[in-house]
Design a protein around this motif. Structure first.
Motif, PDB file in Angstrom:
ATOM      1  N   SER A  71      53.518  73.339  80.057  1.00 46.13           N
ATOM      2  CA  SER A  71      53.989  72.428  79.037  1.00 46.13           C
ATOM      3  C   SER A  71      53.143  73.175  78.045  1.00 46.13           C
ATOM      4  CB  SER A  71      53.690  70.767  79.479  1.00 46.13           C
ATOM      5  OG  SER A  71      52.097  70.930  79.771  1.00 46.13           O
ATOM      6  N   THR A  72      54.010  72.550  76.599  1.00 43.50           N
ATOM      7  CA  THR A  72      53.143  72.570  75.702  1.00 43.50           C
ATOM      8  C   THR A  72      52.643  71.493  75.310  1.00 43.50           C
ATOM      9  OG1 THR A  72      55.605  74.239  74.979  1.00 43.50           O
ATOM     10  CG2 THR A  72      53.880  73.134  73.369  1.00 43.50           C
ATOM     11  N   PRO A  73      51.555  72.021  74.831  1.00 46.53           N
ATOM     12  CA  PRO A  73      50.451  70.833  73.870  1.00 46.53           C
ATOM     13  C   PRO A  73      51.469  70.227  72.982  1.00 46.53           C
ATOM     14  CG  PRO A  73      49.445  72.912  74.486  1.00 46.53           C
ATOM     15  CD  PRO A  73      50.622  72.821  74.814  1.00 46.53           C
ATOM     16  N   LYS A  74      50.995  68.880  72.882  1.00 46.78           N
ATOM     17  CA  LYS A  74      51.633  68.345  71.795  1.00 46.78           C
ATOM     18  C   LYS A  74      50.754  68.141  70.382  1.00 46.78           C
ATOM     19  CE  LYS A  74      55.398  67.548  72.727  1.00 46.78           C
ATOM     20  NZ  LYS A  74      55.709  68.985  73.080  1.00 46.78           N
ATOM     21  N   MET A  75      50.376  68.808  69.871  1.00 46.91           N
ATOM     22  CA  MET A  75      48.913  68.645  68.969  1.00 46.91           C
ATOM     23  C   MET A  75      50.076  69.474  67.496  1.00 46.91           C
ATOM     24  SD  MET A  75      46.461  68.280  70.102  1.00 46.91           S
ATOM     25  CE  MET A  75      45.054  68.017  71.681  1.00 46.91           C
ATOM     26  N   ASN A  76      49.159  68.608  66.925  1.00 46.64           N
ATOM     27  CA  ASN A  76      49.572  69.242  64.848  1.00 46.64           C
ATOM     28  C   ASN A  76      48.801  70.398  65.050  1.00 46.64           C
ATOM     29  OD1 ASN A  76      47.736  67.709  63.767  1.00 46.64           O
ATOM     30  ND2 ASN A  76      48.964  66.210  63.889  1.00 46.64           N
ATOM     31  N   ALA A  77      49.097  70.784  63.723  1.00 45.17           N
ATOM     32  CA  ALA A  77      48.359  71.719  63.284  1.00 45.17           C
ATOM     33  C   ALA A  77      46.775  71.432  62.626  1.00 45.17           C
ATOM     34  CB  ALA A  77      48.614  71.957  61.233  1.00 45.17           C
ATOM     35  N   THR A  78      46.813  69.920  63.119  1.00 45.75           N
ATOM     36  CA  THR A  78      45.190  69.609  63.036  1.00 45.75           C
ATOM     37  C   THR A  78      43.626  69.188  64.156  1.00 45.75           C
ATOM     38  OG1 THR A  78      45.097  67.492  62.216  1.00 45.75           O
ATOM     39  CG2 THR A  78      45.065  68.771  60.380  1.00 45.75           C
ATOM     40  N   GLY A  79      45.259  69.581  65.432  1.00 47.46           N
ATOM     41  CA  GLY A  79      44.420  69.767  66.579  1.00 47.46           C
ATOM     42  C   GLY A  79      45.041  68.157  66.943  1.00 47.46           C
ATOM     43  N   GLU A  80      45.252  67.149  66.202  1.00 42.60           N
ATOM     44  CA  GLU A  80      45.820  66.225  66.976  1.00 42.60           C
ATOM     45  C   GLU A  80      47.021  65.753  67.675  1.00 42.60           C
ATOM     46  OE1 GLU A  80      43.477  62.757  66.654  1.00 42.60           O
ATOM     47  OE2 GLU A  80      41.764  64.332  66.323  1.00 42.60           O
ATOM     48  N   VAL A 132      40.491  61.798  63.586  1.00 46.50           N
ATOM     49  CA  VAL A 132      40.907  62.532  62.399  1.00 46.50           C
ATOM     50  C   VAL A 132      39.283  64.050  62.553  1.00 46.50           C
ATOM     51  CG1 VAL A 132      41.090  63.777  60.979  1.00 46.50           C
ATOM     52  CG2 VAL A 132      42.812  61.305  61.444  1.00 46.50           C
ATOM     53  N   VAL A 133      39.800  65.173  63.422  1.00 44.68           N
ATOM     54  CA  VAL A 133      39.389  66.110  62.895  1.00 44.68           C
ATOM     55  C   VAL A 133      38.874  66.680  61.871  1.00 44.68           C
ATOM     56  CG1 VAL A 133      38.954  68.950  63.506  1.00 44.68           C
ATOM     57  CG2 VAL A 133      40.139  67.581  64.939  1.00 44.68           C
ATOM     58  N   LYS A 134      37.833  66.238  60.844  1.00 48.02           N
ATOM     59  CA  LYS A 134      37.259  67.120  59.717  1.00 48.02           C
ATOM     60  C   LYS A 134      37.806  68.713  59.336  1.00 48.02           C
ATOM     61  CE  LYS A 134      34.429  63.150  58.990  1.00 48.02           C
ATOM     62  NZ  LYS A 134      33.665  61.550  59.463  1.00 48.02           N
ATOM     63  N   GLU A 135      38.064  68.721  58.569  1.00 47.41           N
ATOM     64  CA  GLU A 135      38.408  70.634  58.013  1.00 47.41           C
ATOM     65  C   GLU A 135      36.848  70.848  57.663  1.00 47.41           C
ATOM     66  OE1 GLU A 135      40.795  69.906  54.207  1.00 47.41           O
ATOM     67  OE2 GLU A 135      42.007  69.224  55.606  1.00 47.41           O
ATOM     68  N   ARG A 165      38.576  74.262  68.993  1.00 48.21           N
ATOM     69  CA  ARG A 165      37.467  72.939  68.544  1.00 48.21           C
ATOM     70  C   ARG A 165      36.370  73.087  68.891  1.00 48.21           C
ATOM     71  NH1 ARG A 165      40.427  68.006  68.479  1.00 48.21           N
ATOM     72  NH2 ARG A 165      38.087  67.267  67.720  1.00 48.21           N
ATOM     73  N   PHE A 166      35.270  73.280  67.974  1.00 47.75           N
ATOM     74  CA  PHE A 166      34.184  72.744  67.964  1.00 47.75           C
ATOM     75  C   PHE A 166      33.822  71.901  69.357  1.00 47.75           C
ATOM     76  CE2 PHE A 166      30.124  71.062  67.665  1.00 47.75           C
ATOM     77  CZ  PHE A 166      29.094  71.787  68.485  1.00 47.75           C
ATOM     78  N   TYR A 167      34.288  70.811  68.882  1.00 45.88           N
ATOM     79  CA  TYR A 167      34.626  69.050  69.880  1.00 45.88           C
ATOM     80  C   TYR A 167      35.358  69.233  71.143  1.00 45.88           C
ATOM     81  CZ  TYR A 167      34.926  64.401  71.097  1.00 45.88           C
ATOM     82  OH  TYR A 167      34.719  63.322  71.497  1.00 45.88           O
ATOM     83  N   THR A 168      36.139  70.180  71.171  1.00 42.12           N
ATOM     84  CA  THR A 168      36.568  70.249  72.232  1.00 42.12           C
ATOM     85  C   THR A 168      35.731  71.046  73.561  1.00 42.12           C
ATOM     86  OG1 THR A 168      38.942  70.471  71.150  1.00 42.12           O
ATOM     87  CG2 THR A 168      38.742  71.527  73.718  1.00 42.12           C
TER      88      THR A 168
END
Lengths: 218, 79
Positions: free
Chosen positions: A2-11, A24-27, A92-95
């Protein structure tokens, strides 16, 4: 796959979830990570300050023990610092940090309850998933409770789930990892993550029903 | 589509991972079945409430212990 439902910011798509500003992931995250890798300690400290509460909650929800959660949080940040040079920036670093924290938390959990916790064992996701006599909750049922009351309800509700379901829900729907990231972090197949997640979501829905159903609150 | 088959597809429906044909078929069923519609709506709400919940601030003691552990590792007090 399946495809993860993420937009460009990873949300995740905002259709089912509306992230709060703090989620929200900070830039500047990649900039801070690059600076920390280059030896800028204050950049790493900024990352710690940004994520300490979320990592503590993650650890608390997995271990269900405050002392263990504190250890897990500390170990996760220390390990992240130690292995920062190996972080390639493919996620992402957070992931990446969440994965480290999950590993630490699972080790604690297994140490504390060696015969009770196996995240990768077959679990019965059952065929009894269709609830009956459902009641409407109304548009904003959570607003009937004070912030602290709601936090208590959510904590006790998620604590009631068995670990295999609780941990998958935590990673997918609270930390917002994709199905594939969750599967990788937990050493599970994608179908196993999906079936546990569905069970967890429906169980939590059922548990929250007693607090949020309209007839109880009118 | 009926109530049983909807549950089979529910996970992918909630995560918007279904093809349009299956999605439409679910939506046709939801328009007719009040029970399934409520399941879907309240399950979406469940996800949203957990997703939007803010983590509680750390206690002062917990923050201090994290601070001390980082000082030891990083070699200087945090700002």
């Amino acid at each position: 796959m399946s495809t993860p439902k993420m937009n460009a910011t990873g949300e995740k798509s905002p259709q089912t979830r509306a992230p709060l500003p703090s989620q929200v992931v900070k830039e500047d995250e990649p900039i801070l990570v690059a600076a920390a890798k280059a030896g800028d300690i204050s950049a790493f400290e900024t990352l710690v300050s940004r994520y300490e509460r979320k990592i503590f909650r993650l650890a608390q929800n997995i271990t269900q023990n405050r002392e263990d959660a504190e250890d897990v949080m500390q170990e996760a940040f220390l390990k992240a610092y130690e292995h920062l040079s190996g972080f390639q920036g493919n996620s992402r670093f957070y992931t990446w940090l969440v994965r480290i924290a999950v590993n630490q938390a699972l080790m604690k959990l297994r140490k504390r309850r060696p015969n009770q916790v196996s995240i990768d064992e077959d679990v019965n996701t059952g065929n009894d998933l269709i609830p009956r006599e459902i009641e409407d909750w109304g548009p904003s049922p959570e607003e009937r409770y004070k912030q602290s009351e709601l936090a208590g309800i959510l904590n006790s509700t998620i604590a009631d789930l068995d670990p295999p379901f609780r941990i998958v829900f935590q990673l997918r729907d609270i930390e917002e990892l994709s199905t594939e990231e969750t599967a990788e972090a937990l050493g599970l197949s994608v179908p196993a993550v999906k079936s546990r997640l569905l069970r967890a979501r429906l169980k939590l829905r059922q548990k929250l029903d007693r607090y949020f159903r309209r007839s109880e609150n009118q | 589509m009926n109530c049983k088959t909807l549950v089979v597809e529910l996970e992918d429906y909630l995560d918007e991972e279904l093809d349009s044909e299956l999605r439409t078929s679910i939506e046709v069923h939801l328009a007719k079945c009040k029970n399934c519609k409520l399941i879907v709506d309240t399950t979406k709400k469940t996800i949203q409430i957990f997703c939007n919940s803010e983590p509680a601030p750390l206690s002062e003691d917990t923050r201090h212990r994290l601070h001390d552990a980082l000082v030891k590792k990083l070699g200087r007090p945090r700002a």
